[in-house]
Design an enzyme around this catalytic site. Structure first.
Site, PDB file in Angstrom:
ATOM      1  N   LYS A 155       0.744  -1.159  -0.007  1.00 16.16           N
ATOM      2  CA  LYS A 155       0.017  -0.096   0.010  1.00 16.16           C
ATOM      3  C   LYS A 155       0.826   1.296  -0.025  1.00 16.16           C
ATOM      4  O   LYS A 155       2.170   1.132   0.352  1.00 16.16           O
ATOM      5  CB  LYS A 155      -0.775  -0.077   1.233  1.00 16.16           C
ATOM      6  CG  LYS A 155      -0.243   0.003   2.527  1.00 16.16           C
ATOM      7  CD  LYS A 155      -1.270  -0.391   3.674  1.00 16.16           C
ATOM      8  CE  LYS A 155      -0.505  -0.185   4.930  1.00 16.16           C
ATOM      9  NZ  LYS A 155      -0.955  -0.719   6.101  1.00 16.16           N
ATOM     10  N   TYR A 164      16.274  29.481   8.543  1.00 11.35           N
ATOM     11  CA  TYR A 164      15.303  29.987   9.003  1.00 11.35           C
ATOM     12  C   TYR A 164      15.317  30.245  10.434  1.00 11.35           C
ATOM     13  O   TYR A 164      15.392  28.849  11.068  1.00 11.35           O
ATOM     14  CB  TYR A 164      13.961  29.442   8.340  1.00 11.35           C
ATOM     15  CG  TYR A 164      13.529  29.605   7.003  1.00 11.35           C
ATOM     16  CD1 TYR A 164      13.436  30.809   6.513  1.00 11.35           C
ATOM     17  CD2 TYR A 164      13.774  28.543   6.170  1.00 11.35           C
ATOM     18  CE1 TYR A 164      13.263  31.144   5.355  1.00 11.35           C
ATOM     19  CE2 TYR A 164      13.473  28.779   4.654  1.00 11.35           C
ATOM     20  CZ  TYR A 164      13.179  30.132   4.245  1.00 11.35           C
ATOM     21  OH  TYR A 164      12.846  30.305   2.823  1.00 11.35           O
TER      22      TYR A 164
HETATM   23  C1  PLP Z   1      -0.153  -1.791   6.811  1.00  8.56           C
HETATM   24  C2  PLP Z   1      -0.570  -3.116   7.132  1.00  8.56           C
HETATM   25  C3  PLP Z   1       0.292  -4.235   7.449  1.00  8.56           C
HETATM   26  C4  PLP Z   1       1.746  -4.376   7.296  1.00  8.56           C
HETATM   27  O1  PLP Z   1       2.118  -3.848   8.495  1.00  8.56           O
HETATM   28  P1  PLP Z   1       3.757  -3.724   8.712  1.00  8.56           P
HETATM   29  O2  PLP Z   1       3.943  -3.290  10.099  1.00  8.56           O
HETATM   30  O3  PLP Z   1       4.201  -2.510   7.609  1.00  8.56           O
HETATM   31  O4  PLP Z   1       4.494  -4.949   8.674  1.00  8.56           O
HETATM   32  C5  PLP Z   1      -0.480  -5.637   7.604  1.00  8.56           C
HETATM   33  N1  PLP Z   1      -1.794  -5.474   7.935  1.00  8.56           N
HETATM   34  C6  PLP Z   1      -2.546  -4.656   7.592  1.00  8.56           C
HETATM   35  C7  PLP Z   1      -3.929  -4.678   7.796  1.00  8.56           C
HETATM   36  C8  PLP Z   1      -2.050  -3.337   7.374  1.00  8.56           C
HETATM   37  O5  PLP Z   1      -2.827  -2.088   7.339  1.00  8.56           O
END
Ligand code: PLP
Length: 362
Positions: free
Chosen positions: A35, A256
């Site tokens: 994702k 800044y």
């Molecule tokens: C993002 C996600 C993962 C992966 O999590 P990590 O900590 O990056 O391994 C697994 N399951 C779900 C439902 C997620 O949303």
């Protein structure tokens, strides 16, 4: 001037990290979580490497699933957030993408829509994360309703998400596991609970499918262990170049707000990367940066397109020298810690503006 900041991906490390998943969770099916543009690494670049090696790909929404199908990937794909309206549901069916069902409004939608072909669903239970999912006590009733629905091809799996897996000794982990097991004991279908942290530290949660995300990219999922100690290798190395070097007299300021002042005659390097490239604006003076492979401290505030570093202690350095923000030689977790955030956050922000290239590390 071309943009100098670039993110090099080492796909060999991506495969090595996947091998680490297999060692930690032998025999379990793997759903690689890609994702958010594969955590900022680029959805398609990462899919090309991982798709042939894993059992399924997980994305968050149907737009991402659709991008995978358009690029020709035919592997099983799960949209973790499921569908939110009828249009999403039709597109999941058309794309042949599995969807998470976690909400009553989705059940109503499934009951009232006529799909051309049925969809595969994963039923998500909320066992303590307090986010998406049904109460575990409803699992049996929901399973029956979904199985009877002609829009549902199959309830492929039952899943839940752990809130505290990054700190494996916390009692919440055992509580969530026990709730999930109790609620699903008599139900058919495959099970999935484990994210990266649970893959590495909570073997009793591995079940049928594991869902690695951050560990594939070489970030440490555990609060108190480094990626290197866990056998993980950085996939992304974010680099840029020095575009200016100047000297300061004691007492002169940088950046800044003039938040940093030299205490000695100092040499300051300006590197072409800033918060517009995804470098964290809140990184304070002292955050580590590599110049020609040597550690120097960030000084002053991060600007939109530039940062400043203290080069005083480096022997030889010149404009054009390579600057590494994280990756090979500098763990992203260390930079995240300095900036008061987590590797996920830093990595996800990179993709939009920075050139992403694949290939062997320079
Ligand atoms: C993002 C996600 C993962 C992966 O999590 P990590 O900590 O990056 O391994 C697994 N399951 C779900 C439902 C997620 O949303």
């Amino acid at each position: 001037m071309r943009r100098t900041a670039s993110a090099q991906l080492c796909l060999g490390h991506l495969s090595a990290n996947l091998a680490r998943v297999r060692v930690a969770a032998p025999g379990r099916r793997i759903m690689a979580v890609i994702k958010a543009e594969a955590y900022g690494h680029g959805l398609l670049q990462v899919a090309e490497c991982l798709a042939p090696q894993v059992d399924a790909l997980a994305v968050s929404c149907l737009d991402e699933a659709s991008a995978l199908r358009e690029a020709g990937y035919r592997q099983p794909v799960l949209a973790l957030q499921g569908f939110k309206d009828e249009r999403d549901l039709h597109s999941a069916a058309q794309l042949g993408v599995a969807v998470t069902v976690h909400e009553d409004s989705q059940l109503r939608r499934l009951a009232t829509t006529r799909l051309q072909r049925p969809v595969q669903v994963w039923l998500k239970l909320d066992t303590g994360m307090g986010r998406l999912g049904f109460a575990p006590s409803r699992a049996t009733e929901l399973m029956a309703a979904l199985t009877a629905n002609t829009n549902v091809a199959a309830v492929t799996g039952l899943m839940t998400h752990l809130a505290c897996a990054d700190t494996p000794h916390r009692p919440e982990n055992a509580t969530q596991l026990a709730r999930f097991q109790a609620a699903t004991r008599h139900l058919p279908g495959e099970r999935s609970l484990a994210n990266s942290a649970a893959i590495l530290a909570l073997p009793n949660t591995h079940a049928d499918w594991v869902r690695p995300g951050i560990m594939l990219y070489g970030g440490s999922p555990l609060a108190d262990q480094s990626a290197a100690a866990l056998g993980l290798h950085p996939v992304m190395t974010l680099t840029t170049r020095l575009i200016g070097i100047h000297t300061l007299m004691p007492g002169e300021a940088v950046g800044y707000g003039a938040t940093w002042r030299s205490e000695r005659p100092s040499r300051v390097g300006v590197a072409a990367i800033g918060y517009a490239d995804g470098y964290p604006r809140h990184a304070p003076s002292g955050t580590p940066v590599l110049v020609r492979g040597q550690r120097v401290p960030l000084i002053g505030r991060v600007s939109m397109d530039m940062i400043t570093v203290d080069l005083t202690d480096l022997e030889t350095v010149q404009v054009g020298d390579q600057v590494t923000l994280w990756g090979q030689g500098l763990p992203v977790d260390e930079v995240a810690m300095a900036a008061g955030t987590i590797s996920y956050d830093l990595l996800c922000r990179v993709h939009d503006r920075v050139r992403v290239t694949t290939g062997p590390m320079s």
